[in-house]
Design an enzyme around this catalytic site. Structure first.
Site, PDB file in Angstrom:
ATOM      1  N   TYR A 191       0.843  -1.200   0.000  1.00 34.84           N
ATOM      2  CA  TYR A 191       0.000   0.000   0.000  1.00 34.84           C
ATOM      3  C   TYR A 191       0.874   1.244   0.000  1.00 34.84           C
ATOM      4  O   TYR A 191       1.835   1.313   0.760  1.00 34.84           O
ATOM      5  CB  TYR A 191      -0.917   0.024   1.230  1.00 34.84           C
ATOM      6  CG  TYR A 191      -2.363   0.008   0.803  1.00 34.84           C
ATOM      7  CD1 TYR A 191      -2.920   1.127   0.199  1.00 34.84           C
ATOM      8  CD2 TYR A 191      -3.126  -1.135   0.921  1.00 34.84           C
ATOM      9  CE1 TYR A 191      -4.224   1.101  -0.264  1.00 34.84           C
ATOM     10  CE2 TYR A 191      -4.435  -1.164   0.463  1.00 34.84           C
ATOM     11  CZ  TYR A 191      -4.975  -0.050  -0.135  1.00 34.84           C
ATOM     12  OH  TYR A 191      -6.261  -0.082  -0.598  1.00 34.84           O
ATOM     13  N   GLU A 248      -0.440   4.912  -0.539  1.00 35.88           N
ATOM     14  CA  GLU A 248      -1.170   6.164  -0.781  1.00 35.88           C
ATOM     15  C   GLU A 248      -0.227   7.357  -0.644  1.00 35.88           C
ATOM     16  O   GLU A 248       0.590   7.414   0.279  1.00 35.88           O
ATOM     17  CB  GLU A 248      -2.325   6.308   0.218  1.00 35.88           C
ATOM     18  CG  GLU A 248      -3.487   5.396  -0.114  1.00 35.88           C
ATOM     19  CD  GLU A 248      -4.659   5.556   0.847  1.00 35.88           C
ATOM     20  OE1 GLU A 248      -4.552   6.338   1.816  1.00 35.88           O
ATOM     21  OE2 GLU A 248      -5.682   4.892   0.614  1.00 35.88           O
ATOM     22  N   ASP A 293      -6.796  13.717 -25.143  1.00 36.49           N
ATOM     23  CA  ASP A 293      -6.940  12.330 -24.703  1.00 36.49           C
ATOM     24  C   ASP A 293      -6.354  11.454 -25.814  1.00 36.49           C
ATOM     25  O   ASP A 293      -7.005  11.183 -26.816  1.00 36.49           O
ATOM     26  CB  ASP A 293      -8.407  12.001 -24.454  1.00 36.49           C
ATOM     27  CG  ASP A 293      -8.594  10.587 -23.930  1.00 36.49           C
ATOM     28  OD1 ASP A 293      -7.632   9.792 -23.972  1.00 36.49           O
ATOM     29  OD2 ASP A 293      -9.719  10.272 -23.481  1.00 36.49           O
ATOM     30  N   THR A 345      -4.272   6.229 -21.780  1.00 33.50           N
ATOM     31  CA  THR A 345      -4.137   4.882 -21.245  1.00 33.50           C
ATOM     32  C   THR A 345      -2.717   4.425 -21.558  1.00 33.50           C
ATOM     33  O   THR A 345      -2.021   5.027 -22.380  1.00 33.50           O
ATOM     34  CB  THR A 345      -5.125   3.896 -21.897  1.00 33.50           C
ATOM     35  OG1 THR A 345      -4.905   3.895 -23.299  1.00 33.50           O
ATOM     36  CG2 THR A 345      -6.570   4.284 -21.601  1.00 33.50           C
ATOM     37  N   LYS A 364      -2.761   0.600 -24.871  1.00 29.86           N
ATOM     38  CA  LYS A 364      -3.185   0.510 -26.279  1.00 29.86           C
ATOM     39  C   LYS A 364      -1.918   0.520 -27.142  1.00 29.86           C
ATOM     40  O   LYS A 364      -1.091  -0.375 -27.000  1.00 29.86           O
ATOM     41  CB  LYS A 364      -4.209   1.598 -26.580  1.00 29.86           C
ATOM     42  CG  LYS A 364      -5.468   1.420 -25.716  1.00 29.86           C
ATOM     43  CD  LYS A 364      -6.550   2.464 -25.935  1.00 29.86           C
ATOM     44  CE  LYS A 364      -7.694   2.242 -24.959  1.00 29.86           C
ATOM     45  NZ  LYS A 364      -8.746   3.278 -25.065  1.00 29.86           N
ATOM     46  N   ARG A 409      -2.555  -2.530 -18.335  1.00 27.39           N
ATOM     47  CA  ARG A 409      -3.769  -1.719 -18.277  1.00 27.39           C
ATOM     48  C   ARG A 409      -3.620  -0.671 -17.188  1.00 27.39           C
ATOM     49  O   ARG A 409      -3.481  -1.003 -16.011  1.00 27.39           O
ATOM     50  CB  ARG A 409      -4.989  -2.593 -17.993  1.00 27.39           C
ATOM     51  CG  ARG A 409      -5.145  -3.744 -18.956  1.00 27.39           C
ATOM     52  CD  ARG A 409      -6.533  -4.333 -18.910  1.00 27.39           C
ATOM     53  NE  ARG A 409      -7.440  -3.473 -19.630  1.00 27.39           N
ATOM     54  CZ  ARG A 409      -7.611  -3.500 -20.955  1.00 27.39           C
ATOM     55  NH1 ARG A 409      -6.947  -4.353 -21.695  1.00 27.39           N
ATOM     56  NH2 ARG A 409      -8.455  -2.683 -21.546  1.00 27.39           N
TER      57      ARG A 409
HETATM   58  C1  LIG Z   1      -9.719   3.674 -24.203  1.00 25.27           C
HETATM   59  C2  LIG Z   1     -10.027   5.100 -24.002  1.00 25.27           C
HETATM   60  C3  LIG Z   1     -10.325   5.625 -22.741  1.00 25.27           C
HETATM   61  C4  LIG Z   1     -10.670   4.802 -21.529  1.00 25.27           C
HETATM   62  O1  LIG Z   1      -9.828   3.883 -21.129  1.00 25.27           O
HETATM   63  P1  LIG Z   1     -10.256   2.717 -20.115  1.00 25.27           P
HETATM   64  O2  LIG Z   1      -8.943   2.267 -19.653  1.00 25.27           O
HETATM   65  O3  LIG Z   1     -11.024   1.740 -20.940  1.00 25.27           O
HETATM   66  O4  LIG Z   1     -11.102   3.317 -19.038  1.00 25.27           O
HETATM   67  C5  LIG Z   1     -10.467   6.997 -22.618  1.00 25.27           C
HETATM   68  N1  LIG Z   1     -10.356   7.792 -23.683  1.00 25.27           N
HETATM   69  C6  LIG Z   1     -10.112   7.330 -24.913  1.00 25.27           C
HETATM   70  C7  LIG Z   1      -9.995   8.274 -26.045  1.00 25.27           C
HETATM   71  C8  LIG Z   1      -9.941   5.959 -25.118  1.00 25.27           C
HETATM   72  O5  LIG Z   1      -9.714   5.513 -26.354  1.00 25.27           O
END
Ligand SMILES: *Cc1c(COP(=O)(O)O)cnc(C)c1O
Length: 423
Positions: free
Chosen positions: A57, A59, A203, A229, A232, A238
């Site tokens: 942990y 925090e 994003d 994220t 990807k 993840r």
């Molecule tokens: C995949 C994605 C997210 C969210 O990601 P999670 O890990 O699935 O919550 C947010 N914004 C965009 C543009 C994404 O492609």
């Protein structure tokens, strides 16, 4: 068998669960994975993500924790932060968000109050749920206004975005999305956000790996916050990161912890650190460019087989196919492709006359197949499989799908995936 099983402890403790994992390894090895938000992490990332860092942990942030015993955890997180800053050229990085959606929620918490106006791309146009779409908390706790793409060419109309932003004056303006096959013009968004007085968030969840590898322009010099994220195109575990200029560092950190989260997932932080190290290597630059080259080659091959692609092609890793002219709904095509060993997701296309749960398109991408070493020379074969499978779906020809599946398995077995056992 159990002696050389990949997960001997799991096998002996919980053979039922072990069998599911083994089956998933086989599925990921044998199939052609075209979901653009998925990838294969390296064996090193996989190992780092499954360590005893899990047990701790912590925090707080490195050097200022609410728990003792942080000698090693602090070093892990500081390393991940330093690598993120170096790779993306930013002042500040927070590597603690549990995933992309909570990362975006932290941005709202940092810069807006419930009821404030926020602006992002509409979900059916290619935006993400968390950019103020109605069914998301971000669209019910905030007042989401949404832009789209032009009907004629499937591209963002920056004049329309500007007009809407100046009319609505959103607190936060999001750019980026989940089904955008074209380059995002961060400079254009930056000038709109400046005029409208909005915090601009890029994003880049989908394209972070392309940015790191120099295959998509970077938002670093143009936006207030970068949200991404890590799992990807960036090819990490993840998780997610928020990056920003120094002026926003405190607000972002406070929003993530204690605003939204408790203890960070240290095993994930370790995996992120490894992935960032891998993404800084020259081989990753080559990977990012190969992802785009493969997507362009695949788009060309699909156009050559009569498919309609939203915006007419792609600049990045992602292709959005409108199957209306083939007479097959997206979901029917996606399920037929799955039976043929080709994994995609059904997706709305802009101005889709069909319902979101039964839309007109499928969304595909090249990050995973590029991780397995497929090149542009393979893309005509992939396009052929897709074309044959869609025709087979229209004709309810299960035998044709079975034939494709065996061809797919043969090619994939010649291209082992990172992190997976050799079959
Ligand atoms: C995949 C994605 C997210 C969210 O990601 P999670 O890990 O699935 O919550 C947010 N914004 C965009 C543009 C994404 O492609």
């Amino acid at each position: 068998m159990s002696a050389n099983h990949r997960h001997p402890a799991l096998l002996s403790t919980d053979p039922e669960l072990a069998s599911f994992v083994t089956a998933e390894e086989t599925l990921q090895a044998e199939t052609l994975r075209l979901i653009p938000s998925e990838n294969y992490v390296s064996a090193a990332v996989l190992e780092a993500s499954g360590t005893v860092l899990q047990n701790k942990y912590s925090e707080g942030y490195p050097g200022r924790r609410y728990y003792e015993g942080q000698q090693n955890i602090d070093r892990v997180e500081a390393l991940a932060v330093e690598r993120a800053k170096g790779l993306f050229g930013v002042d500040h990085a927070n590597v603690q968000p549990y995933s992309g959606s909570p990362a975006n929620l932290a941005v709202y918490l940092a810069f807006a109050k419930p009821g404030d106006t926020v602006m992002g791309m509409a979900l059916p146009m290619g935006g993400h749920l968390t950019h103020g779409w109605g069914v998301s908390a971000t669209g019910s706790w905030f007042r989401g206004v949404q832009y789209g793409v032009r009907a004629d060419d499937g591209r963002i109309d920056y004049d329309e975005v500007r007009d809407l932003a100046l009319k609505e004056r959103p607190k936060i303006l999001f750019c980026g999305g989940t089904a955008l096959p074209r380059t995002i013009d961060f400079e254009a968004f930056a000038s709109i956000a400046a005029e409208a007085g909005s915090i601009l968030v890029a994003d880049v969840a989908h394209i972070a790996g392309l940015i790191a590898g120099g295959a998509h322009p970077s938002p670093a010099d143009h936006v207030d916050v970068i949200s991404t994220t890590t799992h990807k195109t960036l090819r990490g575990p993840r998780g997610a990161m928020l990056m920003c200029r120094e002026e926003h560092a405190k607000a972002i950190d406070k929003a993530v912890f204690p605003g939204l989260q408790g203890g960070p997932h240290n095993q994930t932080t370790a995996g992120i650190a490894v992935a960032l190290h891998e993404a800084a290597q020259p081989s990753f630059t080559a990977y990012a460019h190969a992802v785009v080259a493969n997507a362009k080659a695949l788009a060309q091959a699909l156009l050559g087989r009569g498919f309609d692609l939203v915006s007419g092609g792609t600049d990045n890793h992602l292709i959005l196919m409108d199957l209306t002219s083939r007479g097959v709904p997206g979901k029917v095509a996606a399920k037929a492709l799955d039976r043929a060993g080709i994994v995609v997701n059904y997706n709305t296309v802009p101005f889709d006359p069909r319902k979101p749960f039964d839309p007109s398109g499928i969304r595909i991408g090249t990050p995973s197949l590029t991780s397995r070493g497929l090149t542009a020379a393979h893309m005509p074969v992939v396009a052929d499989w897709i074309s044959r499978a869609v025709d087979a779906a229209a004709a309810s020809d299960e035998a044709a799908l079975t034939v494709i599946r065996s061809e797919v398995t043969t090619l994939m077995s010649a291209h082992p995936a990172p992190g997976l056992p050799l079959s």
